[in-house]
Design an enzyme around this catalytic site. Sequence first.
Site, mmCIF file in Angstrom:
data_model
loop_
_atom_site.group_PDB
_atom_site.id
_atom_site.type_symbol
_atom_site.label_atom_id
_atom_site.label_comp_id
_atom_site.label_asym_id
_atom_site.label_seq_id
_atom_site.Cartn_x
_atom_site.Cartn_y
_atom_site.Cartn_z
ATOM 1 N N GLU A 46 0.845 -1.188 0.000
ATOM 2 C CA GLU A 46 0.000 0.000 0.000
ATOM 3 C C GLU A 46 0.881 1.239 0.000
ATOM 4 O O GLU A 46 1.785 1.368 0.823
ATOM 5 C CB GLU A 46 -0.920 -0.004 1.229
ATOM 6 C CG GLU A 46 -1.890 1.158 1.251
ATOM 7 C CD GLU A 46 -2.911 1.056 2.369
ATOM 8 O OE1 GLU A 46 -3.497 2.095 2.705
ATOM 9 O OE2 GLU A 46 -3.127 -0.052 2.894
ATOM 10 N N ARG A 47 0.623 2.138 -0.931
ATOM 11 C CA ARG A 47 1.442 3.327 -1.143
ATOM 12 C C ARG A 47 2.891 2.947 -1.444
ATOM 13 O O ARG A 47 3.831 3.629 -1.031
ATOM 14 C CB ARG A 47 1.375 4.278 0.056
ATOM 15 C CG ARG A 47 -0.019 4.614 0.516
ATOM 16 C CD ARG A 47 -0.931 5.072 -0.612
ATOM 17 N NE ARG A 47 -2.273 5.406 -0.118
ATOM 18 C CZ ARG A 47 -3.308 5.659 -0.911
ATOM 19 N NH1 ARG A 47 -3.180 5.592 -2.232
ATOM 20 N NH2 ARG A 47 -4.477 5.972 -0.402
ATOM 21 N N TRP A 57 -12.519 13.343 2.815
ATOM 22 C CA TRP A 57 -11.732 12.587 1.852
ATOM 23 C C TRP A 57 -11.732 13.285 0.490
ATOM 24 O O TRP A 57 -11.328 12.685 -0.507
ATOM 25 C CB TRP A 57 -12.284 11.168 1.697
ATOM 26 C CG TRP A 57 -11.975 10.262 2.861
ATOM 27 C CD1 TRP A 57 -11.189 10.536 3.931
ATOM 28 C CD2 TRP A 57 -12.461 8.925 3.051
ATOM 29 N NE1 TRP A 57 -11.152 9.465 4.800
ATOM 30 C CE2 TRP A 57 -11.932 8.456 4.277
ATOM 31 C CE3 TRP A 57 -13.295 8.085 2.318
ATOM 32 C CZ2 TRP A 57 -12.198 7.183 4.775
ATOM 33 C CZ3 TRP A 57 -13.563 6.810 2.822
ATOM 34 C CH2 TRP A 57 -13.016 6.362 4.032
ATOM 35 N N GLU A 62 6.442 10.096 13.018
ATOM 36 C CA GLU A 62 6.178 9.255 11.855
ATOM 37 C C GLU A 62 6.306 10.105 10.599
ATOM 38 O O GLU A 62 5.508 11.019 10.355
ATOM 39 C CB GLU A 62 4.774 8.639 11.918
ATOM 40 C CG GLU A 62 4.466 7.744 10.720
ATOM 41 C CD GLU A 62 3.088 7.094 10.778
ATOM 42 O OE1 GLU A 62 2.686 6.453 9.788
ATOM 43 O OE2 GLU A 62 2.401 7.229 11.816
ATOM 44 N N ASN A 93 -2.737 -1.274 8.189
ATOM 45 C CA ASN A 93 -4.062 -1.837 7.895
ATOM 46 C C ASN A 93 -3.889 -3.354 7.896
ATOM 47 O O ASN A 93 -3.859 -4.002 6.859
ATOM 48 C CB ASN A 93 -4.573 -1.329 6.548
ATOM 49 C CG ASN A 93 -4.830 0.163 6.560
ATOM 50 O OD1 ASN A 93 -5.309 0.717 7.548
ATOM 51 N ND2 ASN A 93 -4.505 0.837 5.469
ATOM 52 N N LYS A 125 -2.827 0.481 14.419
ATOM 53 C CA LYS A 125 -3.716 1.506 13.870
ATOM 54 C C LYS A 125 -5.125 1.115 14.276
ATOM 55 O O LYS A 125 -5.602 0.049 13.902
ATOM 56 C CB LYS A 125 -3.587 1.571 12.346
ATOM 57 C CG LYS A 125 -4.561 2.535 11.668
ATOM 58 C CD LYS A 125 -4.350 2.550 10.155
ATOM 59 C CE LYS A 125 -5.334 3.477 9.464
ATOM 60 N NZ LYS A 125 -5.113 3.530 7.992
ATOM 61 N N HIS A 135 -3.954 18.513 0.056
ATOM 62 C CA HIS A 135 -4.886 17.418 -0.250
ATOM 63 C C HIS A 135 -5.676 17.682 -1.529
ATOM 64 O O HIS A 135 -6.900 17.547 -1.566
ATOM 65 C CB HIS A 135 -5.842 17.182 0.922
ATOM 66 C CG HIS A 135 -6.279 15.739 1.041
ATOM 67 N ND1 HIS A 135 -7.183 15.160 0.175
ATOM 68 C CD2 HIS A 135 -5.941 14.765 1.918
ATOM 69 C CE1 HIS A 135 -7.385 13.904 0.518
ATOM 70 N NE2 HIS A 135 -6.633 13.637 1.570
ATOM 71 N N ARG A 154 -0.737 4.398 16.964
ATOM 72 C CA ARG A 154 -0.744 5.517 16.020
ATOM 73 C C ARG A 154 -1.818 6.547 16.380
ATOM 74 O O ARG A 154 -2.937 6.193 16.743
ATOM 75 C CB ARG A 154 -0.983 5.029 14.584
ATOM 76 C CG ARG A 154 0.157 4.219 14.036
ATOM 77 C CD ARG A 154 -0.133 3.749 12.629
ATOM 78 N NE ARG A 154 0.266 4.707 11.598
ATOM 79 C CZ ARG A 154 -0.518 5.155 10.635
ATOM 80 N NH1 ARG A 154 -1.781 4.792 10.565
ATOM 81 N NH2 ARG A 154 -0.063 5.984 9.720
ATOM 82 N N ASP A 201 -2.065 14.448 6.452
ATOM 83 C CA ASP A 201 -1.648 13.134 5.947
ATOM 84 C C ASP A 201 -0.469 13.255 4.985
ATOM 85 O O ASP A 201 -0.649 13.109 3.778
ATOM 86 C CB ASP A 201 -2.829 12.444 5.245
ATOM 87 C CG ASP A 201 -2.525 10.987 4.893
ATOM 88 O OD1 ASP A 201 -1.573 10.425 5.454
ATOM 89 O OD2 ASP A 201 -3.247 10.424 4.052
ATOM 90 N N GLU A 211 -9.907 5.269 9.646
ATOM 91 C CA GLU A 211 -10.161 4.780 8.295
ATOM 92 C C GLU A 211 -10.837 3.407 8.295
ATOM 93 O O GLU A 211 -10.528 2.535 7.497
ATOM 94 C CB GLU A 211 -8.863 4.742 7.483
ATOM 95 C CG GLU A 211 -8.243 6.120 7.300
ATOM 96 C CD GLU A 211 -7.013 6.113 6.423
ATOM 97 O OE1 GLU A 211 -6.876 7.017 5.590
ATOM 98 O OE2 GLU A 211 -6.177 5.203 6.581
ATOM 99 N N GLU A 216 3.803 9.163 -1.374
ATOM 100 C CA GLU A 216 2.390 9.021 -1.749
ATOM 101 C C GLU A 216 1.818 10.308 -2.331
ATOM 102 O O GLU A 216 0.996 10.269 -3.246
ATOM 103 C CB GLU A 216 1.603 8.603 -0.503
ATOM 104 C CG GLU A 216 0.111 8.553 -0.669
ATOM 105 C CD GLU A 216 -0.599 8.230 0.647
ATOM 106 O OE1 GLU A 216 -1.840 8.276 0.653
ATOM 107 O OE2 GLU A 216 0.092 7.952 1.657
#
Length: 711
Positions: free
Chosen positions: A177-178, A553, A397, A220, A297, A531, A334, A375, A301, A403
Amino acid sequence: MLLLLAALLLPRPAAAEDGYDLWLRYRPIPDADAEAYRPRLAQLVAPAATPTQRATRDELVRGLGGLLGAQPPMSDAAKVEGALIVGTPASSKQIAGLKLATKDLGREGYRIRTVEFDGRDAIAIAANTDAGAMHGAFHLLRLLQTGQPIDALDIREVPRTQLRMLNHWDNLDRHVERGYAGESIWDWHKLPDYLGPRYADYARANASIGINATVLNNVNASAQQLTPMYIEKAAALANVFRPYGIRVFLSARFSAPVEIGGLKTADPLDPQVRAWWKAKADEIYKAIPDFGGFLVKANSEGQPGPQDYGRTHADGANMMADAVKPHGGIVIWRAFVYSHETPDDRAKQAYNEFVPLDGKFRDNVMVQVKNGAIDFQPREPFHPLFGAMPKTPLMMEFQITKEYLGFATHLAYLGPLFEETLRADTHARGKGSTVAKVVDGELHGYRLTGMAGVANIGSDRNWSGSHFDQANWYVFGRLAWNPELSSRDIAEEWTRMTFSNDGDIVQPVVAMMMGSREAVVDYMTPLGLHHLMGRGHHYGPGPWVEGGPRADWTSVYYHRATKDGIGFDRTTRGSDAVSQYAKPVAAQFDDAGRTPEEFLLWFHHLPWDYTTRSGRTLWDELVVHYSRGVDKVRDMRRTWNALEGRIDPERHAQIATFLAIQEKEAQWWRDASIAYFQTFSQRPLPDGYAPPAHPLDYYESLEFPFAPGNG
């Protein structure tokens, strides 16, 4: 024969390279430099009784052999001439005899000194542990690789943070992911039986820059990661990493007791749930005795968490911390969270949820906080949690994988981004209360300290998808070791180790790197916009993105453009996010005239005719920034193209191609963004600035359903 002789006498181009060796290339250095180094490196005196000692000795043999053209003979003699002496007072009688001060070096620190031994010049690398000696060995090799003098060394290094960690967002099916560098390097299907050489090379690269921990799987998380089959596979990797001082962590899915444990609840206060986690921790530590602990996490999300049962983040973290504490483990929880309901300002969520819990976490819990509150944007102000939780260790972090900064094809050296955040002043305890001092524990006296980076590593031969993205892995490790280092100095160090020590190459390459992130900010998110990327995959511009399951989002939620102006009002007159900062910082951000212009639209909704510091209107200033970003990429292309023939052809060609892609996509970003925002500003472009190449509906029609790295 004459033709053959002539061909042999012609200058040869640089040998082709594929980037696999990273910054540990160990190519031969010029004869004059080698001759200056050899007298003090004539012999290698290093113990080899433990796996770490053997790994250190092997690295020195490899490095010195490559750099100097010949491997030094190894000796364990008490009397040596022109020797490199490595070890601890316990492992080396020569180190013990030198009586170098090591008590203040801790577990991972080291000293490197030019010494006299039996009347001869020598170099000593002394530490309290094998891991410290290994870090010192890599430091010495770095000095040789970058052409530094070694005739009067007196170096003392101790890491400023305890836990320097890569977070791999890798899934069990090898999708990252990413991730923009191929599949996961963890071949779970072949583990635990097949351990390819790439695993050891991964460990070598991390050890060389001080990284001492890795989280193998995605935050995730899949509960399957905690089943016996996958614990055995993780243990096999831990065995490879252990000699290099690297501990394994796992991301844990909070609902695992239900999904793989057969329980009906994952309530952290339920005795059966607590017993399940304790038994699971015991099982993992039996397989991996030095297991670091869990990264979690939760309630973010859509991930499960303690709030599903009316409990707090502290309740969830403490339950898991109790399970690993008997084994010396920790839990990293997190802080990237937001509620099920769309808030007035998502930037406030983490602060609102975590500050009331300060001091309520177990002493083996760390809260991991992203550098900014949204983010991993191309630019964000520092997260207001830094400085706001003096009783709870906060772990930084950063995201190494880009990304939001053009994936693998855009050159965006992240050192300046990391440095900008670490040097930001929280004013939590007066002026000089930098984020770096929060993270390294100096400000609040944290017992645990650390920095995490979301890895950009994959199965591509060059590890990171592009050669320049290797520098982001490198600079993360160096800054995690010492957050006060200069990102420019690190860029020069990396360039010398990766490409050349030739100043005519180093200077322009470092200049490219240091300007690259600002170029990306200009053509993507100038003046504090954020974003604005395509929905979901975050590839390309999408300032028009709206609708869907959550307003936060979407892009329109953040830029809030209307005919009257643009920007997110986070002042005391808007969402009041500014009040989450210490009073001097809040007062600055609350005033548009005092807010640093790079954060202007992050904190303020301003009219299109607002006068910026250049004297231009806000609309004109946006157009200038968007265009300047494209111009900077063109300049980088010209700089790189001028180095053709000075860099090996294989790497030069790939980077040249990627820079061409970056210029094309920077122009796309510029044109699409201007076309969209002009529908609100209703103002012409300033004189001399070209209009977008296409109408807005063209840009809005573009779709990329298979963009890489999408979750």
